[in-house]
Design a protein around this motif. Sequence first.
Motif, PDB file in Angstrom:
ATOM      1  N   PRO A  28       0.558  -1.457  -0.440  1.00 19.79           N
ATOM      2  CA  PRO A  28       0.293  -0.214   0.026  1.00 19.79           C
ATOM      3  C   PRO A  28       0.785   1.700  -0.364  1.00 19.79           C
ATOM      4  O   PRO A  28       0.738   2.583  -0.414  1.00 19.79           O
ATOM      5  CB  PRO A  28      -0.709  -0.082   0.720  1.00 19.79           C
ATOM      6  CG  PRO A  28      -1.043  -1.309   1.763  1.00 19.79           C
ATOM      7  CD  PRO A  28       0.631  -2.157   1.349  1.00 19.79           C
ATOM      8  N   TYR A  33       3.419   1.435   4.443  1.00 17.25           N
ATOM      9  CA  TYR A  33       3.060  -0.042   4.961  1.00 17.25           C
ATOM     10  C   TYR A  33       3.288  -1.213   4.088  1.00 17.25           C
ATOM     11  O   TYR A  33       3.051  -1.548   2.813  1.00 17.25           O
ATOM     12  CB  TYR A  33       1.110  -0.463   4.173  1.00 17.25           C
ATOM     13  CG  TYR A  33       1.012   0.616   5.646  1.00 17.25           C
ATOM     14  CD1 TYR A  33       0.443   0.653   6.425  1.00 17.25           C
ATOM     15  CD2 TYR A  33       0.486   2.331   5.145  1.00 17.25           C
ATOM     16  CE1 TYR A  33       0.389   1.344   7.656  1.00 17.25           C
ATOM     17  CE2 TYR A  33      -0.574   2.961   6.051  1.00 17.25           C
ATOM     18  CZ  TYR A  33      -1.139   2.538   6.486  1.00 17.25           C
ATOM     19  OH  TYR A  33      -1.689   3.855   7.841  1.00 17.25           O
ATOM     20  N   TRP A  39      -7.855  -6.531   2.922  1.00 23.99           N
ATOM     21  CA  TRP A  39      -8.749  -5.303   1.388  1.00 23.99           C
ATOM     22  C   TRP A  39      -7.847  -4.622   0.992  1.00 23.99           C
ATOM     23  O   TRP A  39      -8.147  -4.265  -0.424  1.00 23.99           O
ATOM     24  CB  TRP A  39      -9.499  -4.769   2.360  1.00 23.99           C
ATOM     25  CG  TRP A  39      -9.556  -3.589   2.981  1.00 23.99           C
ATOM     26  CD1 TRP A  39      -8.257  -3.116   3.780  1.00 23.99           C
ATOM     27  CD2 TRP A  39     -10.862  -2.844   3.353  1.00 23.99           C
ATOM     28  NE1 TRP A  39      -8.398  -1.889   4.378  1.00 23.99           N
ATOM     29  CE2 TRP A  39      -9.999  -1.900   4.064  1.00 23.99           C
ATOM     30  CE3 TRP A  39     -11.856  -2.609   3.359  1.00 23.99           C
ATOM     31  CZ2 TRP A  39     -10.810  -0.469   4.442  1.00 23.99           C
ATOM     32  CZ3 TRP A  39     -12.744  -1.563   3.525  1.00 23.99           C
ATOM     33  CH2 TRP A  39     -12.241  -0.294   4.664  1.00 23.99           C
ATOM     34  N   GLN A 102      -9.225  -8.429   7.878  1.00 24.53           N
ATOM     35  CA  GLN A 102     -10.364  -7.662   6.525  1.00 24.53           C
ATOM     36  C   GLN A 102     -11.880  -7.512   6.426  1.00 24.53           C
ATOM     37  O   GLN A 102     -12.112  -9.133   5.742  1.00 24.53           O
ATOM     38  CB  GLN A 102      -9.178  -6.963   6.452  1.00 24.53           C
ATOM     39  CG  GLN A 102      -8.663  -6.020   6.930  1.00 24.53           C
ATOM     40  CD  GLN A 102      -7.454  -5.029   6.379  1.00 24.53           C
ATOM     41  OE1 GLN A 102      -7.158  -4.895   5.266  1.00 24.53           O
ATOM     42  NE2 GLN A 102      -7.117  -3.756   6.879  1.00 24.53           N
ATOM     43  N   GLY A 158     -11.069  -2.581   9.300  1.00 28.26           N
ATOM     44  CA  GLY A 158     -10.174  -1.465   8.297  1.00 28.26           C
ATOM     45  C   GLY A 158     -10.090   0.070   8.685  1.00 28.26           C
ATOM     46  O   GLY A 158      -9.374   0.601   8.327  1.00 28.26           O
ATOM     47  N   ASP A 160      -9.324   1.472  11.773  1.00 29.71           N
ATOM     48  CA  ASP A 160      -8.657   0.777  12.811  1.00 29.71           C
ATOM     49  C   ASP A 160      -8.723   2.012  14.079  1.00 29.71           C
ATOM     50  O   ASP A 160      -9.143   1.956  15.441  1.00 29.71           O
ATOM     51  CB  ASP A 160      -7.046   1.310  12.382  1.00 29.71           C
ATOM     52  CG  ASP A 160      -6.360   0.691  11.297  1.00 29.71           C
ATOM     53  OD1 ASP A 160      -7.362  -0.607  10.489  1.00 29.71           O
ATOM     54  OD2 ASP A 160      -5.457   0.663  11.244  1.00 29.71           O
ATOM     55  N   TRP A 345     -11.112   9.157   2.785  1.00 31.01           N
ATOM     56  CA  TRP A 345     -10.088   7.885   2.226  1.00 31.01           C
ATOM     57  C   TRP A 345     -10.920   8.143   0.990  1.00 31.01           C
ATOM     58  O   TRP A 345     -12.446   7.850   0.974  1.00 31.01           O
ATOM     59  CB  TRP A 345      -9.957   7.113   3.197  1.00 31.01           C
ATOM     60  CG  TRP A 345      -9.289   7.515   4.863  1.00 31.01           C
ATOM     61  CD1 TRP A 345      -9.894   8.353   5.634  1.00 31.01           C
ATOM     62  CD2 TRP A 345      -9.040   6.130   4.633  1.00 31.01           C
ATOM     63  NE1 TRP A 345      -9.071   7.479   6.349  1.00 31.01           N
ATOM     64  CE2 TRP A 345      -8.097   6.844   6.605  1.00 31.01           C
ATOM     65  CE3 TRP A 345      -7.935   5.099   4.158  1.00 31.01           C
ATOM     66  CZ2 TRP A 345      -7.087   5.897   7.365  1.00 31.01           C
ATOM     67  CZ3 TRP A 345      -6.973   4.497   5.248  1.00 31.01           C
ATOM     68  CH2 TRP A 345      -6.081   5.582   5.948  1.00 31.01           C
ATOM     69  N   TRP A 400      -4.209   3.377  -2.637  1.00 32.53           N
ATOM     70  CA  TRP A 400      -6.150   3.465  -3.075  1.00 32.53           C
ATOM     71  C   TRP A 400      -6.834   4.498  -3.879  1.00 32.53           C
ATOM     72  O   TRP A 400      -7.601   4.293  -3.730  1.00 32.53           O
ATOM     73  CB  TRP A 400      -7.014   3.701  -1.817  1.00 32.53           C
ATOM     74  CG  TRP A 400      -6.510   3.026  -0.514  1.00 32.53           C
ATOM     75  CD1 TRP A 400      -5.361   1.247  -0.474  1.00 32.53           C
ATOM     76  CD2 TRP A 400      -7.110   2.372   0.824  1.00 32.53           C
ATOM     77  NE1 TRP A 400      -5.878   0.876   0.727  1.00 32.53           N
ATOM     78  CE2 TRP A 400      -6.790   1.299   1.236  1.00 32.53           C
ATOM     79  CE3 TRP A 400      -8.544   3.091   1.325  1.00 32.53           C
ATOM     80  CZ2 TRP A 400      -6.583   1.334   2.835  1.00 32.53           C
ATOM     81  CZ3 TRP A 400      -9.051   2.682   2.530  1.00 32.53           C
ATOM     82  CH2 TRP A 400      -8.412   1.107   3.471  1.00 32.53           C
TER      83      TRP A 400
HETATM   84  C1  GLC Z   1      -4.152   1.843   7.337  1.00 30.69           C
HETATM   85  C2  GLC Z   1      -5.547   1.081   6.965  1.00 30.69           C
HETATM   86  C3  GLC Z   1      -5.703   0.147   6.930  1.00 30.69           C
HETATM   87  C4  GLC Z   1      -5.441  -0.382   5.852  1.00 30.69           C
HETATM   88  C5  GLC Z   1      -3.653  -0.736   6.268  1.00 30.69           C
HETATM   89  C6  GLC Z   1      -3.034  -0.396   4.997  1.00 30.69           C
HETATM   90  O1  GLC Z   1      -3.475   0.909   8.853  1.00 30.69           O
HETATM   91  O2  GLC Z   1      -6.508   1.455   8.653  1.00 30.69           O
HETATM   92  O3  GLC Z   1      -7.372   0.296   6.072  1.00 30.69           O
HETATM   93  O4  GLC Z   1      -5.033  -1.941   5.622  1.00 30.69           O
HETATM   94  O5  GLC Z   1      -3.304   1.317   6.630  1.00 30.69           O
HETATM   95  O6  GLC Z   1      -3.038   0.648   3.998  1.00 30.69           O
END
Ligand code: GLC
Length: 416
Positions: A28, A33, A39, A102, A158, A160, A345, A400
């Motif tokens: 991501p 990340y 997801w 998730q 998702g 958090d 988002w 995203w």
């Molecule tokens: C954050 C978001 C989560 C997502 C993760 C990786 O923790 O809240 O929804 O999956 O980042 O992008």
Amino acid sequence: MDGHVKKQIIDQFETNKRSHAGLHYTVPSVDTYPYQWFWDSCFHAVTLSYFDPERAKEELRLLLKGQFKNGMFPHIIYWQRVQNSPFPDIKWGKRHSSSITQPPVLAAAVWRIYEATGDKTFVRLMLPHIHAFHRYLLTNRDPKGINLVGLMNPDESGEDNSPRYDHVLGLSDPRHQFVDNFRARLQLVDDWKQSRFVMKSQVDLKHWVYDVPFNCILAESLRLTSLLAESVGEQRIATYSHVKATNVRSAIKKHLLHQHLYQPVFGPKLRRIHARTWALFMPLYAGVATREEATYVVEHFLRHKREFALPYGVPTVSISEPSFDPSGDWKGDWWVGTNWRGPVWMASNWFVLQGLLRYGYREDAERVYRSSLHLLKQSGLREYYDPLTGKGHGASGFTWGGLVLDMEQLLIPPSR
Ligand code: GLC
């Protein structure tokens, strides 16, 4: 689509491309990340279906390799550990993955790939895995047998640190520090580990939230699975999914609807959680809301300036909530963001847009698309955006934003 934005998305997906076992997947955000998220991978596959459908299939096929024997998909898979990552080293009790899940967006991603490629072999490969996940959710996560799935940790939604979970986490100050929120969620990870990943008693249910988006996504996932299964002649999966989709939709109505709005419930007694978040619009995504309920939520919330009609799109929390906090950069620290407590988002926009279209709110859906595109042009691919200024926050080079490709396609009238 603006050529520049599309190029930016394609370039970002190239930068974030990784591989394992001969299959590509996408992280991501390279810096923040650096692993495979469940997801997120589904969102990636939706995006990739527009410029590299083969890679979209690989991304999902790799997810299958991380699926647990009981059918659960873990929400993070660590194919390769990254040293010195700002992402904390959480002890989930599993070696190569997290131990929580998730939302089930997988069927929606497979659906898009099927639309783009017509590849029935791929659908046949994915179906038993999606089916096993549904069965896991509807058995292991429905101990009360009410046809609703409960979340044991807010991270499973998702979203958090959404204020929907403040109460179950014991956080009474709506403006508490992110670090306190994070600590409370880590405690739940520890509890789950201590119980050796087995539900023990009603006591375990005290933190459980039967949430609106998760169950709406599940209902829609079951519906899409039944359609996919029909189209490849998997009658057994088609029938199961169709029946369960109906059951989950009825249960959402029965347990989550209160005074025209759908709100989560928690604990063994299914106590109500009142928080005005974007989740109010999710019953439209699942086709659960009646026409009157949809009109109510659109007119009184989506279009209302003192609720969700903010300059840069649909915030994740209504401006009327005491927890609403639209800004908050990380200032170098991973835990200082406001994340799901107000910012916009791209994934929530993607779900909201689909729900609006389902009920014929075309102009509202177009507005969501335009504001998403505007954010990408103004602030680039960021994790989330301030709904009052459009400023980008959180992770950079975040994937995203690619969902705008799908939003644009969804807005093309069906006669295409
Ligand atoms: C954050 C978001 C989560 C997502 C993760 C990786 O923790 O809240 O929804 O999956 O980042 O992008």
